[in-house]
Write a protein that holds these residues in place. Structure first.
Motif, PDB file in Angstrom:
ATOM      1  N   ILE A 119      37.872  43.006  61.888  1.00  0.00           N
ATOM      2  CA  ILE A 119      39.070  42.564  61.033  1.00  0.00           C
ATOM      3  C   ILE A 119      38.427  42.782  59.486  1.00  0.00           C
ATOM      4  O   ILE A 119      37.281  42.133  59.486  1.00  0.00           O
ATOM      5  CB  ILE A 119      39.139  40.896  61.281  1.00  0.00           C
ATOM      6  N   SER A 120      39.132  43.265  58.661  1.00  0.00           N
ATOM      7  CA  SER A 120      38.617  43.640  57.469  1.00  0.00           C
ATOM      8  C   SER A 120      39.069  42.377  56.276  1.00  0.00           C
ATOM      9  O   SER A 120      40.408  42.099  56.341  1.00  0.00           O
ATOM     10  CB  SER A 120      39.285  44.721  56.925  1.00  0.00           C
ATOM     11  N   LEU A 121      38.249  41.869  55.786  1.00  0.00           N
ATOM     12  CA  LEU A 121      38.296  40.954  54.557  1.00  0.00           C
ATOM     13  C   LEU A 121      37.982  41.756  53.439  1.00  0.00           C
ATOM     14  O   LEU A 121      36.704  41.260  53.078  1.00  0.00           O
ATOM     15  CB  LEU A 121      37.723  39.612  55.022  1.00  0.00           C
ATOM     16  N   PRO A 122      38.680  42.401  52.828  1.00  0.00           N
ATOM     17  CA  PRO A 122      38.007  43.209  51.474  1.00  0.00           C
ATOM     18  C   PRO A 122      38.241  42.416  50.214  1.00  0.00           C
ATOM     19  O   PRO A 122      38.853  42.953  49.296  1.00  0.00           O
ATOM     20  CB  PRO A 122      39.196  44.363  51.422  1.00  0.00           C
ATOM     21  N   PHE A 123      37.347  41.163  50.284  1.00  0.00           N
ATOM     22  CA  PHE A 123      37.434  40.513  48.944  1.00  0.00           C
ATOM     23  C   PHE A 123      35.998  40.196  48.544  1.00  0.00           C
ATOM     24  O   PHE A 123      35.091  39.977  49.421  1.00  0.00           O
ATOM     25  CB  PHE A 123      38.081  38.932  49.139  1.00  0.00           C
ATOM     26  N   CYS A 124      35.676  40.147  47.345  1.00  0.00           N
ATOM     27  CA  CYS A 124      34.356  40.129  46.912  1.00  0.00           C
ATOM     28  C   CYS A 124      34.324  39.277  45.388  1.00  0.00           C
ATOM     29  O   CYS A 124      35.347  39.106  44.884  1.00  0.00           O
ATOM     30  CB  CYS A 124      33.580  41.217  46.417  1.00  0.00           C
TER      31      CYS A 124
END
Ligand SMILES: C[S@@+](CC[C@H](N)C(=O)[O-])C[C@H]1O[C@@H](n2cnc3c(N)ncnc32)[C@H](O)[C@@H]1O
Ligand code: SF4
Length: 460
Positions: free
Chosen positions: A149-154
């Motif tokens: 599951i990709s959570l592409p936030f930084c």
């Protein structure tokens, strides 16, 4: 400039030419095949070099493999001779060393002679053998799936990182809609998950979203009612850890977590744009440890301005924390990273020594290498390697690197993979990297993934 009569060999040849920093030089290359011999003639700096490589095969795929191998070796030997340089994995490019070793083993052959032939340094051939031996209990072609599951936030973008995410200050407005799409995607993959080996929530920095948002993702996974298995959250940067998110993770069954220092030098962290301190790393680690997670710690060797001593200090700090896993990355120059905009080439003084030191210190501390991979443009041509305390290896990392299970991947920039063992091939489905595009295409991604895994037709 490289002129060749064998365009098909160009990508492999260029991998070697780039390794030696010779893209701006002139080469004329002529390839032909006769009497089981692959002949490569190279005109370089006014001299002609002839290399002959002999290998017998009736098989077309094998012929192509040998032709690529011969061309790479020819250029490697020539440029190594001309420059006096050698590289840790010799002419071995474009394929994971472990994958090549497994291919040899599956043919009933020892992989070491091939590695010698490809001029891999003997210590690295041994090292690959160690990784394969650690993988033994996990390496199976019995099928199974991993859910990613990709959570592409930084929080902010690190200087060396090419990750597609923009800092949250530019993307926060998408997060709720993004999670709504994730919820739909996760629900849709239930029929595909018949024998799950692991769940991995990866970043970006999954802990950079709010606890409420994270809870929605965990709840969606919970609704799948999967059997207990390895469940990682790549929580990530120490500056986003708090008790609430750790508590939440624990209550939803997460059992593995990443606390990533990269380095324990505050000066380097600031230079890298990471905006956290090593004190925050220690605090995050202690917090996570209290919940009983298996912890992974990521380090990078060769960060700008760091020498062998700085890296050795980071290694010592990581080892002292005694996590289940320590992953040592070699700095690599990636398109899209700030570092790449400002640096044409990576020349890291002492990188070989740093990697040798990591092997010695981690081995002495009781860790074994359990997965490894190489990327283009890595400092000194070295590798990334995951180390583990015995029995605490991360199944997800092994599965992904060795491609021994299906990867059911949801979210932006996620790549689902279906492995066809019998046919020795893999089919992939990549989701858009851009978040607004991903939000728009969610329905299509869902139906295309179902089709990839044999449920229904691919949409047009
Ligand atoms: C996709 S990142 C996610 C980790 C998390 N966001 C963090 O920074 O803590 C995974 C790991 O890749 C490594 N990495 C990223 N860019 C790299 C580069 N250019 N060279 C070497 N390692 C890199 C870092 O060690 C990082 O922890
Ligand atoms: S290293 Fe981690 S925190 Fe930094 S930009 Fe990349 S994914 Fe984000």
């Amino acid at each position: 400039m490289l002129n060749t009569n064998a365009e098909g060999l160009l990508p492999e040849i260029m991998d070697i030419v780039r390794l030696f920093d010779c893209e701006n030089e002139d080469f004329t290359h002529y390839f032909y095949f006769t009497n089981d011999k692959y002949i490569n003639c190279i005109d370089y700096r006014g001299s002609i070099y002839d290399f002959s490589y002999e290998c017998k095969t009736e098989d077309d795929i094998e012929y192509k493999r040998y032709a690529r191998r011969a061309a790479k070796l020819a250029f490697y030997k020539l440029l190594s001779q001309a420059s006096g340089k050698t590289f840790p994995y010799g002419a071995l490019t474009g394929i994971r060393p472990t994958k090549l070793a497994y291919m040899e083993i599956s043919q009933g052959r020892d992989f070491k002679p091939l590695f010698d032939e490809m001029q891999v340094a003997p210590e690295n051939t041994c090292f690959v053998g160690r990784v394969i031996s650690t993988q033994g209990p996990y390496y199976t072609k019995a099928g199974g799936q991993d859910l990613f599951i990709s959570l592409p936030f930084c929080p902010t973008k690190c200087r060396y990182c090419s990750f597609v995410t923009a800092p949250l200050q530019n993307t926060a407005q998408y997060v709720d809609d993004y999670i709504s799409c994730l919820e739909r995607e996760i629900a849709s993959v239930k029929p595909l998950l018949t024998s799950v080996r692991s769940v991995y929530i990866g970043g970006g920095t999954p802990f950079s979203i709010t606890a409420k948002q994270l809870e929605r993702v965990y709840a969606a996974v919970k609704r799948l009612a999967l059997p207990v298995c390895e469940y990682t959250v790549e929580a990530g940067r120490p500056d986003v850890f708090d008790e609430e998110k750790l508590e939440l993770s624990k209550s939803f069954g997460v059992n593995r977590i990443c606390v990533n220092p990269q380095t324990f030098s505050d000066a380097t962290l600031q230079k890298m744009g990471r905006r956290h301190t090593s004190a925050q790393t220690f605090a995050a680690y202690e917090m996570a440890k209290r919940y009983g997670f298996d912890i992974n710690v990521d380090l990078i060797a060769g960060l700008e301005g760091e020498g062998t001593e700085d890296f050795a200090r980071s290694l010592d700090c990581a080892i002292k924390l005694s996590p289940a896993n320590i992953t040592v990355h070699t700095l690599s120059l990636k398109s899209g990273a700030k570092l790449k905009e400002e640096t044409a080439r990576l020349h890291v003084e002492g990188i070989g020594r740093m990697i040798a030191l990591s092997r010695a210190k981690l081995t002495e501390a009781g860790y074994e290498p359990y997965y490894m991979y190489r990327q283009k443009y890595q400092a000194g041509g070295h590798e990334n390697c995951g180390w583990s305390k015995p029995g605490r290896e991360c199944v997800y990392n092994i599965d992904v690197m060795e491609e021994i299970s299906d990867n059911v991947a949801v979210g932006a920039n996620a790549i689902s993979k279906r492995v066809f063992f019998e046919e020795n091939r893999i089919e992939r489905l990549a989701s858009p990297k851009n978040i607004p595009t991903y939000l728009q295409k969610c329905d299509k991604i869902i139906s295309d993934r179902l089709a990839l895994f044999g449920f229904g037709e691919k949409s047009g």
